[in-house]
Design an enzyme around this catalytic site. Structure first.
Site, PDB file in Angstrom:
ATOM      1  N   ASP A   1       0.855  -1.184   0.000  1.00  0.00           N
ATOM      2  CA  ASP A   1       0.000   0.000   0.000  1.00  0.00           C
ATOM      3  C   ASP A   1       0.889   1.232   0.000  1.00  0.00           C
ATOM      4  O   ASP A   1       1.843   1.317   0.774  1.00  0.00           O
ATOM      5  CB  ASP A   1      -0.866  -0.014   1.277  1.00  0.00           C
TER       6      ASP A   1
ATOM      7  N   ASP B   1      -3.384   4.479  -2.505  1.00  0.00           N
ATOM      8  CA  ASP B   1      -4.541   4.933  -1.731  1.00  0.00           C
ATOM      9  C   ASP B   1      -5.116   6.223  -2.325  1.00  0.00           C
ATOM     10  O   ASP B   1      -4.360   7.149  -2.643  1.00  0.00           O
ATOM     11  CB  ASP B   1      -4.037   5.190  -0.301  1.00  0.00           C
TER      12      ASP B   1
ATOM     13  N   GLU C   1      -6.786   3.188  -6.029  1.00  0.00           N
ATOM     14  CA  GLU C   1      -8.109   3.230  -5.408  1.00  0.00           C
ATOM     15  C   GLU C   1      -8.877   4.420  -5.963  1.00  0.00           C
ATOM     16  O   GLU C   1      -8.472   5.565  -5.789  1.00  0.00           O
ATOM     17  CB  GLU C   1      -7.979   3.377  -3.883  1.00  0.00           C
TER      18      GLU C   1
ATOM     19  N   HIS D   1     -11.077  -3.803   3.227  1.00  0.00           N
ATOM     20  CA  HIS D   1     -11.038  -3.385   4.621  1.00  0.00           C
ATOM     21  C   HIS D   1     -11.909  -2.152   4.884  1.00  0.00           C
ATOM     22  O   HIS D   1     -11.948  -1.655   5.997  1.00  0.00           O
ATOM     23  CB  HIS D   1      -9.575  -3.069   5.003  1.00  0.00           C
ATOM     24  N   ASP D   2     -12.575  -1.648   3.841  1.00  0.00           N
ATOM     25  CA  ASP D   2     -13.470  -0.498   4.014  1.00  0.00           C
ATOM     26  C   ASP D   2     -14.937  -0.875   3.816  1.00  0.00           C
ATOM     27  O   ASP D   2     -15.811  -0.018   3.934  1.00  0.00           O
ATOM     28  CB  ASP D   2     -13.129   0.604   2.983  1.00  0.00           C
TER      29      ASP D   2
HETATM   30  C1  GLC Z   1      -8.559   4.724   1.726  1.00  0.00           C
HETATM   31  C2  GLC Z   1      -8.324   3.509   2.581  1.00  0.00           C
HETATM   32  C3  GLC Z   1      -9.030   3.709   3.900  1.00  0.00           C
HETATM   33  C4  GLC Z   1      -8.428   4.933   4.571  1.00  0.00           C
HETATM   34  C5  GLC Z   1      -8.481   6.144   3.655  1.00  0.00           C
HETATM   35  C6  GLC Z   1      -7.601   7.234   4.132  1.00  0.00           C
HETATM   36  O1  GLC Z   1      -9.878   4.885   1.380  1.00  0.00           O
HETATM   37  O2  GLC Z   1      -8.755   2.365   1.911  1.00  0.00           O
HETATM   38  O3  GLC Z   1      -8.935   2.598   4.736  1.00  0.00           O
HETATM   39  O4  GLC Z   1      -9.106   5.203   5.759  1.00  0.00           O
HETATM   40  O5  GLC Z   1      -8.037   5.848   2.346  1.00  0.00           O
HETATM   41  O6  GLC Z   1      -6.249   6.886   3.940  1.00  0.00           O
END
Ligand code: GLC
Length: 559
Positions: free
Chosen positions: A118, A220, A286, A347-348
C-alpha cells in the site's frame, strides 16, 4: 467484444489473482494481539505453497492466489490504522522490521507469490517529520509541502470542503495562524503534489520499495492527490440523502474540485514510467468515480495505471441483471489496451457474506474467478467470514467512532479464523502469563465452525470451493485470457456468459435466486459440467437445457 489475448502474452497481474491482507488481523506471532509480517510469512503456504499441480482434479491444500496486497505496515500513530504514515520507508515495530519485510519478499517469491504494498500518497501522518517541520513556521522550507491557507476575509474556513471522516476538511493551527487541509482526519494532512519537491520525495519512496523487491503498489485514494489550483467551493450534491449524518459535509457535496483533476493523470504517468524502468511491476489505484472518468486512469494508450480498482460490484444490488449490466458497461467502456478487474470485499466495506448471504457468496466466488479480468479477494472471504459484532467500547475505526456503528469498518477487520482454538488460532499465548491473548478486535462468534481447519476437512466447504475455482482458473487459459460475451439463456435472474479462447470455451451459468431455474443455453451440448458451487456434481451436458438448483453456479467446459 473483441478483447482477447493469448495467455502467454499476459502479465502476471493480468493472469493472476490478488489477495488482500490486512496485516493487523491476519496472524499474530508475537502475542500482542496484533497481526504481523512474520505471521504472513508463516501463512504463505496456506496462500500458495508453490508446488501444487494446477491440473490435478484433487482439491489442493493451498489456496492458489498469485499476489498479496498488504495494507499499510509503516510507522504510524494509528489514528487511521496505518493510513496515517509517519515514515514511508520503514516498518512499524508492531509488524516487524525491514529484515522481516525482506524475508517476506524472499519467501513469497520462492513460492511464486508477488508482493504488492500500500502506498499512501495523498496524506501523511501529522507526526511525519515533514509535517512537523511544515507546521513549525510559515517560512519553513517544508511549509509548501502541505496545503496551508489563510482564513477567508470574514474569518471563515478557506472553502466548504468536508472531511471524509466528518466535519470540515480544514484545521486551524494556532501557532502559525493558518488552516491546513486534510481530506481525512486532522491527523492526516494532505501533501501538496503540485510541489515538485513533494513529487520527488514521494517517487523516492517508490524507488526505496522497488529496490527491496516489491512487485507493485496499491495507491490509496490516488484520484485525490491533486486539488483545484484555486481550491474553489464544491457545489452541493442534489442527490445527497436527507438522512446523512449532520456532520457529513463531504457527503453533501459534488466533488468537483477536490478530486479527479486532469493533472492527476500526469502524475500517474510519471509513477508508471518509474515502475516500467524497474520491469514488469503493477500500479493499482483506489478510485471512486463514474465509468467515463474511471477509464481515464488507464492513461492514454495505456500509460497510466494498470488496474484502477473497479468497485462497482460492491455497491450494486445483488441481482443478475444489475451485475450483468455493470460487467457489460465496463467491457464496452474499456479501450483495447485496458485490462478489467473486480473487487467484492475490502477493509473499508461490509463483508461479502453479510451483504449478500452465505449461499450467494458462493455464486459470487465463481463470478469473481471466471469473469475476464483480475480479481482482488479480501482475506477471510474465502471462509465466508461475516461482519464482526463489535461492542461500542471495543470500536477502533475513526469513521465508526464519528458516524456511529453503521459506518464502522472494524466489522470487516476481525481476526482471520484459522482454528477452533483460543482466538481462532490468530494469536499466541502471552509469554509472561501463558494466558491466551485478546486480539485487538474480537474474534467473530462463529469461529468454532468457520475456520480454515474445519473447512479444509469438509470437502464441500466455501474454502474448498475457492481452492477448486482458483486452481481451475490457473489451469485454464480460457478463464485467464479468453474474451467475454454474455449469453441470453431466457430469464433475467440468472447470469450466463461465455469465455472463449483458442484453447477452448467455458460457459458460466449463475443462479442469483434461491429457487431452481431451468435455462436454455445454445451450444453447450456435449460440454462437461466441471464445477458446481455445491462441489457435488460433474457430468456431461447432454442437451441445451440446464437445470440449476437454488443459489447454484456452474462452469461448463466446451472443448
Ligand atoms: C482509503 C483507505 C481507507 C483509509 C483512507 C484514508 O480509502 O482504503 O482505509 O481510511 O483511504 O487513507
Amino acid at each position: 467484444m473483441t478483447h482477447q489475448q493469448s495467455n502467454q502474452n499476459l502479465h502476471w497481474w493480468q493472469r493472476g489473482v490478488v489477495y488482500q491482507i490486512y496485516p493487523r488481523s491476519f496472524k499474530d506471532t508475537t502475542g500482542n494481539g496484533v497481526g504481523d509480517l512474520q505471521g504472513v510469512i508463516e501463512k504463505l503456504d496456506y496462500l500458495n505453497d508453490g508446488s501444487t499441480d494446477p491440473t490435478s482434479n484433487d482439491i489442493p491444500k493451498s489456496l492458489g492466489i498469485d499476489a498479496i496486497w498488504l495494507s499499510p505496515f509503516y510507522p504510524s500513530p494509528m489514528a487511521d490504522f496505518g493510513y496515517d504514515v509517519a515514515d514511508y520507508c520503514d516498518i512499524h515495530p508492531l509488524f516487524g522490521s525491514l529484515e522481516t519485510f525482506d524475508l517476506l519478499v524472499t519467501e513469497a517469491h520462492r513460492r511464486g507469490i508477488k508482493i504488492i504494498i500500500d502506498y499512501v500518497p495523498n496524506h501523511s501522518s501529522d507526526q511525519h517529520p515533514w509535517f512537523i517541520e511544515s507546521r513549525s513556521s510559515r517560512d519553513n522550507p517544508k511549509r509548501t509541502w502541505y496545503i496551508w491557507r489563510d482564513p477567508k476575509p470574514d474569518g471563515g474556513l478557506p472553502n466548504n470542503w468536508g472531511s471524509v471522516f466528518g466535519g470540515p476538511a480544514w484545521t486551524w493551527d494556532e501557532k502559525t495562524g493558518q488552516y491546513y487541509f486534510h481530506q481525512f482526519l486532522k491527523e492526516q494532512p494532505d501533501l501538496n503534489w503540485r510541489n515538485p519537491e513533494v513529487r520527488q520525495a514521494m517517487l523516492d519512496v517508490l524507488r526505496f520499495w522497488l529496490d527491496r523487491g516489491v512487485d507493485g503498489f496499491r495507491m490509496d485514494v490516488i484520484g485525490m492527490i491533486i486539488k483545484d489550483t484555486e481550491l474553489r467551493d464544491n457545489p452541493p450534491n442534489p442527490d445527497a440523502s436527507p438522512d446523512l449524518h449532520p456532520d457529513d459535509i463531504f457527503g453533501r457535496h459534488l466533488h468537483l474540485y477536490n478530486e479527479d483533476q486532469d493533472e492527476v493523470h500526469e502524475v500517474n504517468r510519471i509513477i508508471r514510467r518509474l515502475l516500467d524502468e524497474y520491469g514488469n511491476h503493477c500500479a493499482i489505484g483506489e478510485l471512486w468515480c463514474d465509468l467515463p472518468r474511471w477509464v481515464k486512469y488507464y492513461g492514454e494508450n495505456g500509460d497510466g495505471l494498470h488496474l484502477p480498482f473497479n468497485f462497482r460490484l460492491l455497491s450494486l444490488p445483488w441481482n443478475a441483471e444489475a451485475i450483468r449490466q455493470s460487467v457489460e458497461q465496463m467491457e464496452a467502456a474499456l479501450p483495447t489496451f485496458a485490462w478489467p478487474n473486480y473487487v467484492l470485499g475490502s477493509h473499508d466495506a461490509q463483508r461479502l457474506a453479510t451483504r449478500i448471504g452465505s449461499e450467494q457468496a458462493r455464486v459470487a466466488a465463481m463470478l469473481m474467478l471466471t469473469l475476464r479480468g483480475t480479481p482482488t479477494l479480501y482475506y477471510g472471504d474465502e471462509l465466508g467470514m461475516e461482519n464482526g459484532v463489535i461492542p461500542i467500547e471495543k470500536m477502533h475505526d475513526p469513521q465508526g467512532l464519528h458516524f456511529g456503528p453503521d459506518r464502522n469498518r472494524d466489522v470487516c477487520r476481525t481476526p482471520m479464523q484459522w482454528t477452533d482454538g483460543p482466538s481462532a488460532g490468530f494469536s499466541t499465548t502471552d509469554s509472561s502469563t501463558s494466558e491466551p491473548v485478546e486480539p485487538w478486535l474480537p474474534v467473530s462468534a462463529d469461529f468454532e465452525s468457520r475456520n480454515v481447519d474445519a473447512q479444509s476437512a469438509e470437502p464441500t466447504s466455501m474454502l474448498n470451493l475457492y481452492r477448486r475455482l482458483l486452481w481451475y482458473r490457473r489451469a485454464t487459459p480460457t478463464l485467464q485470457a479468453g474474451r467475454y460475451m454474455s449469453v441470453d439463456a431466457g430469464g433475467d435472474d440468472c447470469f450466463v456468459y461465455l469465455r472463449e479462447h483458442p484453447t477452448g470455451k467455458c460457459v458460466m451459468a449463475l443462479n442469483f435466486t434461491d429457487q431452481s431455474r431451468t435455462l436454455s443455453i445454445p451450444n453447450i451440448k456435449n460440454g462437461s459440467l466441471v464445477i458446481s458451487t455445491y462441489l457435488d456434481r460433474t457430468e456431461t451436458v447432454s442437451n441445451s437445457n440446464l437445470s440449476l438448483r437454488p443459489n447454484e453456479g456452474v462452469i461448463i467446459r466446451i472443448e
